[in-house]
Design a protein around this motif. Structure first.
Motif, PDB file in Angstrom:
ATOM      1  N   THR A  40       0.831  -1.207   0.000  1.00 40.39           N
ATOM      2  CA  THR A  40       0.000   0.000   0.000  1.00 40.39           C
ATOM      3  C   THR A  40       0.867   1.260   0.000  1.00 40.39           C
ATOM      4  O   THR A  40       0.576   2.224  -0.713  1.00 40.39           O
ATOM      5  N   ARG A  41       1.940   1.243   0.776  1.00 37.55           N
ATOM      6  CA  ARG A  41       2.840   2.410   0.847  1.00 37.55           C
ATOM      7  C   ARG A  41       3.682   2.558  -0.419  1.00 37.55           C
ATOM      8  O   ARG A  41       3.863   3.664  -0.925  1.00 37.55           O
ATOM      9  N   ARG A  42       4.228   1.471  -0.924  1.00 36.09           N
ATOM     10  CA  ARG A  42       5.198   1.526  -2.035  1.00 36.09           C
ATOM     11  C   ARG A  42       4.561   1.498  -3.418  1.00 36.09           C
ATOM     12  O   ARG A  42       5.180   1.874  -4.399  1.00 36.09           O
ATOM     13  N   ARG A  43       3.347   0.970  -3.516  1.00 37.98           N
ATOM     14  CA  ARG A  43       2.549   0.976  -4.741  1.00 37.98           C
ATOM     15  C   ARG A  43       3.221   0.377  -5.982  1.00 37.98           C
ATOM     16  O   ARG A  43       3.234   1.009  -7.042  1.00 37.98           O
ATOM     17  N   PRO A  44       3.738  -0.843  -5.895  1.00 35.83           N
ATOM     18  CA  PRO A  44       4.194  -1.494  -7.137  1.00 35.83           C
ATOM     19  C   PRO A  44       2.976  -1.789  -8.010  1.00 35.83           C
ATOM     20  O   PRO A  44       1.849  -1.898  -7.505  1.00 35.83           O
ATOM     21  N   ARG A  45       3.191  -1.917  -9.309  1.00 38.27           N
ATOM     22  CA  ARG A  45       2.067  -2.255 -10.192  1.00 38.27           C
ATOM     23  C   ARG A  45       1.611  -3.684  -9.966  1.00 38.27           C
ATOM     24  O   ARG A  45       0.434  -3.980 -10.044  1.00 38.27           O
ATOM     25  N   TRP A  46       2.590  -4.587  -9.731  1.00 37.68           N
ATOM     26  CA  TRP A  46       2.293  -6.000  -9.497  1.00 37.68           C
ATOM     27  C   TRP A  46       3.032  -6.468  -8.261  1.00 37.68           C
ATOM     28  O   TRP A  46       4.204  -6.146  -8.065  1.00 37.68           O
ATOM     29  N   LEU A  47       2.361  -7.263  -7.447  1.00 34.77           N
ATOM     30  CA  LEU A  47       2.991  -8.031  -6.382  1.00 34.77           C
ATOM     31  C   LEU A  47       3.008  -9.468  -6.863  1.00 34.77           C
ATOM     32  O   LEU A  47       1.954 -10.031  -7.189  1.00 34.77           O
ATOM     33  N   ALA A  48       4.185 -10.062  -6.932  1.00 34.90           N
ATOM     34  CA  ALA A  48       4.335 -11.447  -7.380  1.00 34.90           C
ATOM     35  C   ALA A  48       4.800 -12.294  -6.196  1.00 34.90           C
ATOM     36  O   ALA A  48       5.963 -12.237  -5.813  1.00 34.90           O
ATOM     37  N   VAL A  49       3.867 -13.039  -5.617  1.00 31.39           N
ATOM     38  CA  VAL A  49       4.196 -13.902  -4.485  1.00 31.39           C
ATOM     39  C   VAL A  49       4.730 -15.220  -5.031  1.00 31.39           C
ATOM     40  O   VAL A  49       4.067 -15.901  -5.806  1.00 31.39           O
ATOM     41  N   VAL A  50       5.947 -15.541  -4.628  1.00 31.13           N
ATOM     42  CA  VAL A  50       6.645 -16.715  -5.141  1.00 31.13           C
ATOM     43  C   VAL A  50       6.359 -17.893  -4.206  1.00 31.13           C
ATOM     44  O   VAL A  50       7.033 -18.084  -3.210  1.00 31.13           O
ATOM     45  N   GLY A  51       5.321 -18.635  -4.547  1.00 31.78           N
ATOM     46  CA  GLY A  51       4.917 -19.789  -3.761  1.00 31.78           C
ATOM     47  C   GLY A  51       3.436 -19.737  -3.428  1.00 31.78           C
ATOM     48  O   GLY A  51       3.006 -18.883  -2.652  1.00 31.78           O
ATOM     49  N   VAL A  52       2.660 -20.629  -4.011  1.00 29.94           N
ATOM     50  CA  VAL A  52       1.214 -20.621  -3.814  1.00 29.94           C
ATOM     51  C   VAL A  52       0.844 -20.957  -2.367  1.00 29.94           C
ATOM     52  O   VAL A  52      -0.107 -20.397  -1.815  1.00 29.94           O
ATOM     53  N   THR A  53       1.598 -21.840  -1.734  1.00 29.99           N
ATOM     54  CA  THR A  53       1.305 -22.198  -0.343  1.00 29.99           C
ATOM     55  C   THR A  53       1.481 -20.986   0.564  1.00 29.99           C
ATOM     56  O   THR A  53       0.657 -20.734   1.458  1.00 29.99           O
ATOM     57  N   ILE A  74      -4.308  -5.156  -3.880  1.00 30.62           N
ATOM     58  CA  ILE A  74      -3.927  -4.449  -2.661  1.00 30.62           C
ATOM     59  C   ILE A  74      -3.803  -2.995  -3.077  1.00 30.62           C
ATOM     60  O   ILE A  74      -2.837  -2.611  -3.733  1.00 30.62           O
ATOM     61  N   GLY A  75      -4.818  -2.213  -2.769  1.00 31.27           N
ATOM     62  CA  GLY A  75      -4.891  -0.861  -3.317  1.00 31.27           C
ATOM     63  C   GLY A  75      -5.034  -0.988  -4.824  1.00 31.27           C
ATOM     64  O   GLY A  75      -5.904  -1.706  -5.313  1.00 31.27           O
ATOM     65  N   ASP A  76      -4.143  -0.335  -5.563  1.00 30.37           N
ATOM     66  CA  ASP A  76      -4.147  -0.434  -7.024  1.00 30.37           C
ATOM     67  C   ASP A  76      -3.226  -1.533  -7.536  1.00 30.37           C
ATOM     68  O   ASP A  76      -3.115  -1.738  -8.742  1.00 30.37           O
ATOM     69  N   THR A  77      -2.546  -2.226  -6.644  1.00 31.39           N
ATOM     70  CA  THR A  77      -1.566  -3.241  -7.030  1.00 31.39           C
ATOM     71  C   THR A  77      -2.248  -4.560  -7.361  1.00 31.39           C
ATOM     72  O   THR A  77      -3.016  -5.092  -6.563  1.00 31.39           O
ATOM     73  N   ARG A  78      -1.962  -5.073  -8.545  1.00 33.70           N
ATOM     74  CA  ARG A  78      -2.464  -6.387  -8.951  1.00 33.70           C
ATOM     75  C   ARG A  78      -1.569  -7.452  -8.331  1.00 33.70           C
ATOM     76  O   ARG A  78      -0.403  -7.199  -8.028  1.00 33.70           O
ATOM     77  N   VAL A  79      -2.110  -8.654  -8.160  1.00 38.41           N
ATOM     78  CA  VAL A  79      -1.393  -9.744  -7.498  1.00 38.41           C
ATOM     79  C   VAL A  79      -1.301 -10.948  -8.436  1.00 38.41           C
ATOM     80  O   VAL A  79      -2.284 -11.323  -9.075  1.00 38.41           O
ATOM     81  N   TRP A  80      -0.114 -11.537  -8.488  1.00 43.28           N
ATOM     82  CA  TRP A  80       0.140 -12.744  -9.284  1.00 43.28           C
ATOM     83  C   TRP A  80       0.864 -13.733  -8.382  1.00 43.28           C
ATOM     84  O   TRP A  80       1.794 -13.364  -7.675  1.00 43.28           O
ATOM     85  N   VAL A  81       0.450 -14.975  -8.395  1.00 47.83           N
ATOM     86  CA  VAL A  81       1.139 -16.029  -7.645  1.00 47.83           C
ATOM     87  C   VAL A  81       1.985 -16.827  -8.623  1.00 47.83           C
ATOM     88  O   VAL A  81       1.502 -17.283  -9.659  1.00 47.83           O
ATOM     89  N   LEU A  82       3.261 -16.942  -8.285  1.00 51.39           N
ATOM     90  CA  LEU A  82       4.226 -17.678  -9.102  1.00 51.39           C
ATOM     91  C   LEU A  82       4.632 -18.964  -8.388  1.00 51.39           C
ATOM     92  O   LEU A  82       4.534 -19.052  -7.163  1.00 51.39           O
ATOM     93  N   PRO A  83       5.135 -19.945  -9.141  1.00 51.00           N
ATOM     94  CA  PRO A  83       5.638 -21.156  -8.485  1.00 51.00           C
ATOM     95  C   PRO A  83       6.891 -20.854  -7.670  1.00 51.00           C
ATOM     96  O   PRO A  83       7.658 -19.948  -8.004  1.00 51.00           O
TER      97      PRO A  83
END
Length: 164
Positions: A93-106, A126-135
């Motif tokens: 929310t503070r840093r506002r990346p365009r995408w958050l890519a969480v590395v690990g679905v678990t 998260i705010g305007d940030t889209r989220v993608w889950v990566l392996p």
């Protein structure tokens, strides 16, 4: 290693012991993060963990869900994941990346209480940030090869480029 307004903020589960010792993300030999990042087109050459600062020049950054270093991610508690998810959401929310890519679905499922999440883009923002889950690029994740991981990372790269 974060800056404001990144294209993609990659988020690992937590620092491994090698990362804690060196201060470099995904530092354990055999971790496929750096090769996959290059093969997917995020970086023009294969970076070493010690060169992680170069990611900022490409609009990329790295953080973790949980700050505590462990030998294995299964040493983390459910509470650590949930607390880490809240801290991560505040950071995003503070840093506002365009995408958050969480590395690990678990890790994503545990941190954001989303038991049905799968690899790929998520409905959650998260705010305007889209989220993608990566392996998870750990060598312990035998379900994904380097090539199939690179394909998934490349899907995210293309989505991020469409917004440039």
């Amino acid at each position: 290693m974060i800056a404001d307004g990144l294209r993609v903020l990659f988020c690992g589960i937590n620092p491994g012991l090698m990362t804690a010792a060196t201060g470099h993300h995904f530092a354990r030999p055999g971790n496929r993060f750096w090769p996959v990042l290059h093969l997917s087109g995020f970086t023009p050459r294969l970076l070493k963990p010690a060169e992680q600062e170069e990611l900022l020049a490409h609009g990329l950054g790295i953080t973790n869900v949980v700050a505590r270093a462990t030998a294995r991610a299964d040493e983390l508690t459910a509470r650590e994941y949930r607390d880490g998810g809240r801290v991560l959401a505040d950071k995003v929310t503070r840093r506002r990346p365009r995408w958050l890519a969480v590395v690990g679905v678990t890790a994503y499922r545990a941190a954001f209480d989303d038991r049905k999440a799968v690899v790929g883009p998520q409905e959650r923002r998260i705010g305007d940030t889209r989220v993608w889950v990566l392996p998870n690029p750990s060598g312990l994740n035998a379900h994904w090869t380097t090539a199939t991981m690179a394909q998934e990372f490349a899907r995210l790269r293309r989505a991020a480029e469409e917004e440039d």
